[in-house]
Scaffold this active site. Sequence first.
Site, short mmCIF file in Angstrom:
data_model
loop_
_atom_site.label_atom_id
_atom_site.label_comp_id
_atom_site.label_asym_id
_atom_site.label_seq_id
_atom_site.Cartn_x
_atom_site.Cartn_y
_atom_site.Cartn_z
N LYS A 156 35.13 -30.22 5.59
CA LYS A 156 36.21 -29.07 5.54
C LYS A 156 35.22 -27.89 5.54
O LYS A 156 33.92 -27.96 5.44
CB LYS A 156 36.91 -29.36 4.36
CG LYS A 156 36.06 -29.11 2.97
CD LYS A 156 36.67 -29.22 1.66
CE LYS A 156 35.96 -29.19 0.42
NZ LYS A 156 36.91 -28.97 -0.60
N TYR B 224 19.70 2.12 3.81
CA TYR B 224 20.96 3.00 3.12
C TYR B 224 20.77 3.27 1.76
O TYR B 224 20.29 2.23 1.05
CB TYR B 224 22.46 2.12 3.27
CG TYR B 224 22.97 1.94 4.76
CD1 TYR B 224 23.46 3.02 5.20
CD2 TYR B 224 23.18 0.71 5.30
CE1 TYR B 224 24.23 3.26 6.58
CE2 TYR B 224 23.68 0.69 6.59
CZ TYR B 224 24.15 2.04 7.24
OH TYR B 224 24.57 1.89 8.60
#
EC number: 5.1.1.1
Length: 389
Positions: free
Chosen positions: A48, A281
């Site tokens: 999954k 940044y």
Amino acid sequence: MQDINSGSSSMKDTYSSWIEISKRSLSNNLDNFRSILRPNSTLTAILKSNAYGHGIEPMTRLCIEAGISRIGVNSIEEALLIRNIDSKIPILIMGEIQNPEKRKDVLSDPNFWIVFSRPETARILSSFLPAPKLHLKIDTGMGRLGSHGETLKQTLSELKNVGITLGGICTHFASTEDVLEHKYSLMQTQKFEEAIFLAKSFGYNHLIRHACASASTMLFPNAHFDMVRIGISLYGLWPSIQTRLSLNLTGNKNFQLNPILSWKSRIVHIQYHPADSYIGYGSTFQTSYPTKVAIVPVGYYEGLDRKLSSNGDMLVLGKKARIIGRICMNMTMLDVTHIPGAEVGSIVTIIGQDGEESITADDLADRTHTINYEVMTRISESIPRIVVD
């Protein structure tokens, strides 16, 4: 997601980053689990969530090649990806099916084993021709999906009254991975056995019984029943440090897991900055010495947690290189001042081993205050997966 076989691995030269999946390590993990299984119990590989980030399509092929005879997933969509690869292999669908009447075209598959909690879901699914196999979920203490207590009696009665055939019965342990003392899991096992006995009283005598995931398979051989569901440890990762310690306390100190995934990239640019330069940044990082900075084309879009900004490492030429500044959407900056040979094109290891050094999913989880499950499942499906060795 691109699924690249080993014969095409030279194409990785064109990728911003790539995942390598070790066929040999997967085989070793499967052999280790098979060696501890109780007689008459079989192993289901849980693929999954994009095979816990490893790639559902390449993992399906590898598991089938390794002799896996049953695969577990969460959703219909995942089941269909596997069905496109193998038309017959039984697929256990563990997530709750919503509006099954609208998916009759794909759910009419006798080799789909569908876990359900609500009788109305079972009624709809059993009307399909051919009908999928139905596995009743029992809530023994997870408090999530499943029937329990008087609700279980009502569910079994309703199923029996309308003639619904069951193929299996299952539960899920709530806290095996989190503790060294396992009274709660033993209580859940007892409740599950009581539910099995109750189901027999309604005439359901030949059900496939399954309860164990990775940790409980290692720790509770008496709960292997007919089938175990191996997820995180199929990929060579321990469910938790508590699981490993608990296994040691049982006297089994030789059980080994081998991580099957490595995540790699390359340096795409080198810059030299004097002391007191700001990087990235927000100007959150300032160099304290003349710094050689390597740019790696991997960022938080690809699944690298932003909390690793100035708080993590990657491997370059067998040495750890510190992440400096904020991780960007598609780029990360490394301090490679101490790695003279680092240059454009040098391979960077994000998860995996390079020489004597390694960075594991657990290392990243510790740095970001999460679990290895989340680290792995966050890796973008867009990154090619390449089968090696």
